[in-house]
Motif scaffolding. Sequence first.
Motif, PDB file in Angstrom:
ATOM      1  N   HIS A  47      -1.943   3.998   4.133  1.00  0.00           N
ATOM      2  CA  HIS A  47      -2.962   3.912   5.178  1.00  0.00           C
ATOM      3  C   HIS A  47      -2.366   4.183   6.554  1.00  0.00           C
ATOM      4  O   HIS A  47      -3.027   4.780   7.420  1.00  0.00           O
ATOM      5  N   GLY A  79      -7.698   6.084   5.624  1.00  0.00           N
ATOM      6  CA  GLY A  79      -6.539   5.259   5.939  1.00  0.00           C
ATOM      7  C   GLY A  79      -6.577   4.745   7.363  1.00  0.00           C
ATOM      8  O   GLY A  79      -6.252   3.583   7.631  1.00  0.00           O
ATOM      9  N   SER A 130       0.816  -1.220   0.000  1.00  0.00           N
ATOM     10  CA  SER A 130       0.000   0.000   0.000  1.00  0.00           C
ATOM     11  C   SER A 130       0.844   1.262   0.000  1.00  0.00           C
ATOM     12  O   SER A 130       0.299   2.374   0.041  1.00  0.00           O
TER      13      SER A 130
END
Length: 236
Positions: free
Chosen positions: A64, A218, A60
Amino acid sequence: MIAAISLLTRIPVRTDGARAGAWAFGVVGAALGPAAAAPLLIVAPLPGSVLAIAILAIASGALHLDGLADTADALAAPNPEAAERARRDPRVGAAGVVAIVLVLAVDAAALAETAGLSALVAGAALVAAVSASRAIVTAVPFLAGAARPGFGQWFADRTPPLEALLAIVTAVVVSASAGVIAQSVTPTVAGVAGLFGGGLAAIVIGRLRGGLDGDACGAVIELALAAGLIAASVAA
């Protein structure tokens, strides 16, 4: 699907930015899960769990986790003006650092606890929790209140209720399927707990922050994942 991959991962795909692809969030989470779970099957529980969480963060781009840190810094501020300054500050404050450390530690510890009993169950629970954590963020526009200008407004405008419902149903199906494969109720518990934990986090953050922003999304993903993994360790 391409839009969802672009938003949730660092995989270089082309998208026009016109869509969020919310309906596919549970699918993308389910695809990330097995890649992250692989170390659990070949490494001892604790290092395997740390590697699994690291893979998720890398996949990711730690985006996040950054949202979690910025949200924590905003919540620790004394007033709304200071909160918004703290959220927008590219430097991570003390509250943000503590939030990241605690969440990562809880993730790794809970996953290692489950893996110590069964690596297969732990891997299936991780798949369920990752799918649920990505799916529940599609409900944030409906749980966190009015959207703030920026990504929050952009995401809310492109996430219709039907797509959010489809993402959540997908996560439930993934969680149930993971439970069948692992022959354990633990993955299903992880998925359901991730959905409820993420939903509760969205409501609380939305009320404390006065609405939805990108960092809140997030934060919800990370807190939902932690809730799912904690529930899995208890169930196991």
